[in-house]
Each structure stands twice: as C-alpha cells, then as structure tokens.
Design an enzyme around this catalytic site. Sequence first.
Site, PDB file in Angstrom:
ATOM      1  N   GLY A  10      -2.366  37.695  -2.026  1.00 33.15           N
ATOM      2  CA  GLY A  10      -2.878  38.410  -0.650  1.00 33.15           C
ATOM      3  C   GLY A  10      -2.369  38.291   0.940  1.00 33.15           C
ATOM      4  O   GLY A  10      -0.990  37.435   0.837  1.00 33.15           O
ATOM      5  N   ASP A  31      -3.079  38.188  -9.542  1.00 33.68           N
ATOM      6  CA  ASP A  31      -3.734  38.826  -8.418  1.00 33.68           C
ATOM      7  C   ASP A  31      -3.539  40.582  -9.508  1.00 33.68           C
ATOM      8  O   ASP A  31      -3.378  40.555 -10.303  1.00 33.68           O
ATOM      9  CB  ASP A  31      -2.625  39.063  -7.451  1.00 33.68           C
ATOM     10  N   ASN A  32      -5.335  41.013  -9.003  1.00 30.45           N
ATOM     11  CA  ASN A  32      -5.668  42.675  -9.333  1.00 30.45           C
ATOM     12  C   ASN A  32      -4.897  43.478  -8.510  1.00 30.45           C
ATOM     13  O   ASN A  32      -5.498  44.437  -8.863  1.00 30.45           O
ATOM     14  CB  ASN A  32      -6.796  41.836 -10.275  1.00 30.45           C
ATOM     15  N   THR A  35      -7.177  43.686  -3.264  1.00 25.92           N
ATOM     16  CA  THR A  35      -7.179  44.048  -2.125  1.00 25.92           C
ATOM     17  C   THR A  35      -5.542  43.317  -2.161  1.00 25.92           C
ATOM     18  O   THR A  35      -5.025  43.616  -0.632  1.00 25.92           O
ATOM     19  CB  THR A  35      -7.826  42.711  -1.010  1.00 25.92           C
ATOM     20  N   LYS A  91     -18.357  37.692  -7.834  1.00 27.04           N
ATOM     21  CA  LYS A  91     -17.965  36.808  -9.548  1.00 27.04           C
ATOM     22  C   LYS A  91     -17.241  36.405  -9.179  1.00 27.04           C
ATOM     23  O   LYS A  91     -16.670  35.195 -10.151  1.00 27.04           O
ATOM     24  CB  LYS A  91     -18.212  38.281  -9.953  1.00 27.04           C
ATOM     25  N   TYR A 145     -20.789  37.652   0.275  1.00 26.50           N
ATOM     26  CA  TYR A 145     -19.277  36.435   0.625  1.00 26.50           C
ATOM     27  C   TYR A 145     -19.951  35.239   1.174  1.00 26.50           C
ATOM     28  O   TYR A 145     -19.095  34.144   0.416  1.00 26.50           O
ATOM     29  CB  TYR A 145     -18.445  37.105   1.390  1.00 26.50           C
ATOM     30  N   TYR A 159     -19.118  20.391 -10.612  1.00 28.21           N
ATOM     31  CA  TYR A 159     -18.098  19.654 -11.591  1.00 28.21           C
ATOM     32  C   TYR A 159     -17.144  18.266 -11.805  1.00 28.21           C
ATOM     33  O   TYR A 159     -16.925  17.771 -12.482  1.00 28.21           O
ATOM     34  CB  TYR A 159     -16.363  20.958 -11.896  1.00 28.21           C
ATOM     35  N   THR A 175      -7.701  33.804  10.467  1.00 26.39           N
ATOM     36  CA  THR A 175      -6.806  33.323  10.228  1.00 26.39           C
ATOM     37  C   THR A 175      -5.618  35.124  10.501  1.00 26.39           C
ATOM     38  O   THR A 175      -6.608  35.647  10.426  1.00 26.39           O
ATOM     39  CB  THR A 175      -5.970  32.819   9.126  1.00 26.39           C
TER      40      THR A 175
END
Length: 315
Positions: A10, A31-32, A35, A91, A145, A159, A175
């Site tokens: 990204g 990464d898949n 985006t 997700k 989001y 956690y 940014t």
Amino acid sequence: MNILLTGAAGFIGSHLTDKLISNGHSVIGVDNFSTGKAENISHLFSNASFSFLEADCIEPLDIKNDIDWILHFASPASPIDYMQKPFLTLKVGSIAVFNLLDLAREKKAGFFLASTSEIYGDPLVHPQEENYWGNVNPTGPRSVYDESKRFAEAVSFAYKRYYKTKIKIIRIFNTFGPRMQINDGRVVPNFIMQALANKPLTIYGDGLQTRSFCYVSDMVEAITRFLNVEDTGPVNLGNDEEMTILDFARQINELTGNKSEMVFTPLPRDDPKKRKPVLGRAKELLDWQPVIGLKEGLTKTIEYFKKEYEKNSNH
Ligand code: UDP
C-alpha cells in the site's frame, strides 16, 4: 528486528517497508493487492532483507520465522475504496486483528496498529487530542472504516489488558505522497490528476472544510521512531498545518499552472468539517516534528503523478 507488515504494497506500507529495511530490519511484507500495488514494492523483491507473502490477512497467516513485531497497516483507506469494499474493510479491522494478535502472542511479538484520525469522526472538539472520544456516525457510509478502526483499537487494548500483549497504536491523519493510487477518489490524487489534465478541480461542498496534510516521509519517520520507544499510545501522527480544501485547491492549481475554474459539487454525507491533530504527545515522545512543508511535498507528489498520468494517457 524481524517485522511482519500487513499492507506492505500500500501507499504508507510500502514507504514504511523501505524505511524499515534502510534502518537495518528484516521485513516480511503481506498484501493481497486489494488496494495495494506490486509496483510499490517491486524494487524490493531482490533485497535479502525483504520477503513477500501474497495473502489475505483476514485468514490466519502461516509464518515459520521468528517475529519481533507485527505491524498492521492493511486496510482500504480512501472513502471510495472502503465504501466499495465494506465487508473487507470491516473484517480487516476485526477478524484480521484477532488473528494477528493471536499470532503476536504465539510469536511473543508486539502488535502495532495503524489506526486513523477517522476514529474522531466529524469532531466536535478542535483540534483533536488523543483523549477525545470522537463523534462517529455508527451507521453512516464512513462507519465501515471508522468503526472497524475503533474496534481494532478496542481489541488491541483488550489483548494488552488481558494477555499483557505488547501493543502500540498510532492514529494517522491525512497523509500524501508518491505511490498514492491515482484513482482512489481522495482529494490529493483527484486534484492533481484533474490539474494535470487542465480540468476544473472538483470541490465538495463550499470547500471551507479543513484538513491538515502530512508528507509521507515525515509519517514513516514518526512511525519508526514510535516503534523504538516504550509507549503504547495511541498517538496522533500527521501535520498540524490546517487549511481549507479551497486553499488546498488553489495551491494545486498554482503548482501545476492549471487555469480552469473550480466546480462545486455536494458534500458527501458525514464528511468531517474540520481535522487537525494535536501533535504534542508525538513531539515529546518521539523528538519529532514534520519537516516537509506542503509546497515541497506537493511538488514531489505532482512529479510522481505526472509520470502516472503519462503512463495512463499512453494506453
Ligand atoms: N474533497 C473534495 N474534492 C475531491 C475529493 C475530496 O473537495 O475531489 C474533499 C472531501 O470532501 C474532504 C476532503 O477533500 O472534505 C478530504 O477528502 P479525502 O477523501 O482526501 O479524505 P478524508 O480526509 O475525507 O478521509
């Protein structure tokens, strides 16, 4: 350190990978390409300190190496992307966060979450300090989001409290820089691409809403410094030079020589009216402050977009 970084292809993820490697760390990038772009990291494929796993971090990752830190930067981040990919966005801030925190526990690693100024929603407090809880519409178009990132922060802190997992949270404000997607609908790519085509810039609403824009090298400098201090955060990262979108548009026209008049179209729903980080915590903790001014940052970014523009118009 051995670092697992999701969202490595990204915009911010790829600059962060470069920075971590130049600081002497080893990075496993995940990464898949939902985006992100392979082009953003292709220069690293031959680097011995970098390895790449094409995978969706919503599924548990099979990692054999020892890991010191997991940096979770994977997520659609522009309004167009997260509205087009609502379930993936939800997700990657929930299921993926559980998976990665479990992996962190298994590896005795820390978990570093890239959160966002969007958790403040359309803020009623200005400028935004880390102790502000925000004003988020939980069912509006941006909620996929905003709530995903808010949930990710909550999971991370759970956690930490329950399992004593080492966590860190940053809240990234607007940014910009090279490697932003040219068509993600955000104000920087939109305005620059419009200006390069000598077209009118599209101002949403009256253009009096404000944003504060941070150049990407300042952002990744702050991120790597935060990794090295003993602090959980959350800490705001960005630039605190606030301006109206109208003034921002004028700057782009000036820097590109675009003479077209601006056009005004309706403001998208829940578009925050103001946004400016309080950077006191970051400055004190990291001995850091943004050093790249808007004009300098935009000049470098326009150079990048010019090349992208030419590539596109040659097709
Ligand atoms: N914006 C605009 N014209 C555009 C794209 C965005 O006026 O072509 C405005 C948008 O309404 C918002 C600001 O610019 O007020 C920043 O939008 P962006 O999508 O970049 O990021 P956001 O800060 O809203 O997440």
